[in-house]
Design a protein around this motif. Structure first.
Motif, short mmCIF file in Angstrom:
data_model
loop_
_atom_site.label_atom_id
_atom_site.label_comp_id
_atom_site.label_asym_id
_atom_site.label_seq_id
_atom_site.Cartn_x
_atom_site.Cartn_y
_atom_site.Cartn_z
N THR A 3 73.31 147.25 27.11
CA THR A 3 73.20 148.18 28.23
C THR A 3 74.54 148.34 28.92
OG1 THR A 3 70.86 147.77 28.64
CG2 THR A 3 72.17 148.52 30.51
N GLU A 59 73.10 142.24 36.33
CA GLU A 59 71.92 142.23 35.46
C GLU A 59 71.82 143.58 34.76
OE1 GLU A 59 67.02 141.97 35.58
OE2 GLU A 59 68.19 141.88 37.43
N ALA A 60 71.74 143.56 33.44
CA ALA A 60 71.55 144.79 32.67
C ALA A 60 70.09 145.20 32.74
CB ALA A 60 71.97 144.56 31.22
N TRP A 65 72.67 149.16 35.53
CA TRP A 65 72.76 147.73 35.82
C TRP A 65 72.60 147.49 37.31
CZ3 TRP A 65 77.31 146.03 38.50
CH2 TRP A 65 78.32 147.00 38.60
N ALA A 121 78.65 151.34 31.37
CA ALA A 121 77.26 151.52 30.97
C ALA A 121 77.21 152.65 29.94
CB ALA A 121 76.39 151.84 32.18
#
Length: 265
Positions: A3, A59-60, A65, A121
């Motif tokens: 991601t 955090e993906a 994110w 991303a």
């Protein structure tokens, strides 16, 4: 499929050939990476005594994110590197703040001024890539390009000669791309380093090209030339850049752009 991609601080910027490839962390949906001065479990190290040992967390999630700020008294800033000054602020103690930017720089106040690292991303989803309702899991486009981004303008400028004349095997060099795009308001501050950065992002994050020995052998000029050639070849072969995209470029001036410094670039 990842991601987000994190470019670790203290490494070379993409496009600076003399220092090699940057050190990267790839995160898939649900995976996390802590950042801070250092300690157990901290993957993104910001070596400044003014930053907490564990300052926050990435955090993906899906095609974006989240950022958590573990500080009790300092806000963090996330800059949109494609947004002409756009940014968002993550307040002290904020957990899981969603970040929608495709190119981001995370900025933390530090004793040395600021400490930064970059987050990409590359798997952003767009309308044309979604499956029909009720059709099961949606298909993720293998080449998710944003036609409103600056990197896409670089790709169009790179492919322009072959779009206008398929028999034209010559590709513009980095300096020529800068000259071609500078008349656009969004590209008035475009530099050769920035174009190299976008070419690397396209090659390694968006199109995920496997350049093999082409990327590691030969002179710098031949290596960069091979990268541009492969980018243009894949973009044109799969229709990622088409004739209608030429309308994104400024009107052409008379004569052919020349750049005496671009031989072999």
């Amino acid at each position: 499929m990842e991601t987000i991609i994190v470019q670790l601080p203290g490494t070379a910027q993409w496009g600076e050939e003399e220092t090699g490839s940057p050190e990267l962390i790839h995160l898939g949906p649900g995976e996390i990476a802590d950042f801070g001065r250092g300690g157990k479990g901290v993957r993104i190290v910001l070596a400044d005594p003014g930053i907490s040992r564990r300052a926050g967390q990435l955090e993906a999630a899906g095609d974006y994110w989240r950022l958590s700020n573990f500080s009790r008294n300092v806000s963090y800033v996330v800059e949109n590197l494609e947004g002409a000054g756009e940014y968002l602020t993550v307040a002290p103690g904020r957990l899981g703040a969603p970040v929608p930017f495709e190119f981001s720089r995370v900025v933390l106040p530090a004793l040395s001024g600021t400490a930064t690292f970059k987050v990409f991303a590359p798997q952003h989803a767009y309308l044309g890539e979604q499956s029909m309702a009720g059709g099961g899991e949606h298909t993720v486009h293998p080449f998710a390009l944003d036609p409103t981004s600056k990197y896409f303008l670089v790709l169009v400028a790179l492919c322009e000669p072959r779009l206008r004349d398929p028999a034209d095997s010559a590709l513009p060099g980095v300096g020529q791309i800068v000259e071609r795009l500078r008349p656009l308001e969004s590209c008035q501050d475009l530099t050769r380093s920035a174009v190299n950065y976008h070419i690397d992002y396209l090659a390694f994050a968006k199109l995920r090209l496997d350049l093999g020995e082409e990327a590691t052998t030969g002179t710098d000029g031949s290596r960069i030339g091979a990268k541009r050639t492969r980018l243009a070849s894949v973009a044109l072969r799969f229709g990622l850049v088409r004739e209608e995209h030429l309308g994104l470029l400024p009107p052409r001036t008379a004569g052919r752009l020349t750049d005496p410094q671009e031989s072999g670039a």
